[in-house]
Design a protein around this motif. Structure first.
Motif, PDB file in Angstrom:
ATOM      1  N   LEU A 245      -8.307  19.608  23.135  1.00 49.28           N
ATOM      2  CA  LEU A 245      -8.883  19.402  22.090  1.00 49.28           C
ATOM      3  C   LEU A 245      -9.790  18.782  21.464  1.00 49.28           C
TER       4      LEU A 245
ATOM      5  N   SER B 271      -3.519  17.075  22.919  1.00 51.64           N
ATOM      6  CA  SER B 271      -4.130  17.550  24.512  1.00 51.64           C
ATOM      7  C   SER B 271      -5.180  16.797  23.783  1.00 51.64           C
TER       8      SER B 271
ATOM      9  N   SER C 215      -1.704  23.890  21.809  1.00 47.29           N
ATOM     10  CA  SER C 215      -3.919  22.833  21.617  1.00 47.29           C
ATOM     11  C   SER C 215      -4.263  24.205  20.873  1.00 47.29           C
TER      12      SER C 215
END
Length: 111
Positions: A13, A10, A81
């Motif tokens: 991050l 993702s 995440s």
């Protein structure tokens, strides 16, 4: 050390990783989403990134071409995440040590 987060992880991050890894980016944010792994590899090499990925193709490129760039390969399956962040933070010392420029380690696998 800055990370280039692969498209399989993702973009969310990027911001939380800035403190530990200033300059971190994600391939989508750089317009590299539809690029081949070798193009992403070359971008990381030219811009001094460490590639953060779940894609084993980067492990293969690391074995074939060596570094730079260095690679952090997550062998965890799909994680939220927040769990990816926890994993990276729990291995910070190892990441900094093994992926330092003077280290001969090209790819670090985390599980």
């Amino acid at each position: 050390m800055k990370l280039l987060i692969d498209q399989n992880l993702s973009h969310r991050l990027v911001k939380p990783l800035q403190e530990q890894f200033p300059g971190t980016e994600q391939v989508r944010r750089l317009g590299l989403t539809d690029r081949r792994d070798t193009t992403i590899w070359e971008h990381a090499r030219q811009h001094n990134f460490v590639i953060l990925t779940q894609d084993e193709d980067f492990f293969d490129l690391s074995a074939l071409r060596g570094a730079p760039p260095k690679v952090i390969l997550l062998r965890t399956g799909n994680l939220p995440s927040v769990e990816v962040l926890e994993l990276l933070r729990s291995h910070l010392l190892m990441i900094y040590t093994l992926l330092a420029p003077e280290s001969e380690v090209n790819c670090l696998e985390l599980t």
